[in-house]
Write an enzyme that holds these catalytic residues in place. Sequence first.
Site, PDB file in Angstrom:
ATOM      1  CG  ASP A 171      -1.884  -1.159   1.238  1.00 36.32           C
ATOM      2  OD1 ASP A 171      -2.141  -1.719   0.153  1.00 36.32           O
ATOM      3  OD2 ASP A 171      -2.372  -1.507   2.326  1.00 36.32           O
ATOM      4  CE  LYS A 172       0.396   8.455  -1.942  1.00 31.09           C
ATOM      5  NZ  LYS A 172      -0.577   9.464  -2.440  1.00 31.09           N
TER       6      LYS A 172
END
Length: 251
Positions: free
Chosen positions: A114-115
């Site tokens: 995920d970011k």
Amino acid sequence: MAKLRDGEGKKQRLDKILSHVGYGSRSELRKQAKQGLITVNGVVQKDSGAHVDPYNDTIEVAGETVLYREHIYLMMNKPPGVLSATEDKRDRTVLDLLEERYTVFEPFPVGRLDKDTVGLLLLTNDGQLAHELLSPRKHVPKTYEALVEGEVGPDDVAAFAEGVRLDDGYVTLPAQLTILGRERGRQVISQISLTITEGKFHQVKRMFQAVGKKVIFLKRVSMGNLPLDANLPEGACRELTSEELKLLAEI
């Protein structure tokens, strides 16, 4: 078992070999060949389309010996705020962090983080290896360390060992949850380690959400038998060593 291969012994066009490892476009290499800047086994080769063996022939460009490899295998300590993607119109991607000597191989991330998740991310241009590492049949273990709001306890350990029901109704495979410690203040923060063998969307965060808790920091520390290099700074990337490649091959 993953098979790391290179295609040794196959002859290829000289311009294809050199462009693959970053010595220029085919038109640029054609000019360099005509200028006598390219040699094969010590002999000037003015035909950039000639077929040579990149592993057994000695190729030099302007006096520099070419070290050829078909595939590249990179370990990145992914920082927060970048996407595990090859391109994005709005945000930076992990490829934007790579040096040109790596980008010429056109690597791509193996899976995704995920970011806001940090830690171990593999990048390669070896599609077969990536497929095997991500195959649902392989159940490749991935270990994360996290900070979780709330007191993670024995009940959560037991629930994760059985598999928890996510918000979409999916029941996860058994996972190994270990409590590393707790910080008590205005709010209890639990330090945990979690090993899962699948890769559903936002899985770690959703698993803790299923037991009424929230992940506030997440870091992947290993994939299969391969651990994240503790000395690799966030945002940095390096090639895997031969020993690390062997660890991947054991999957």
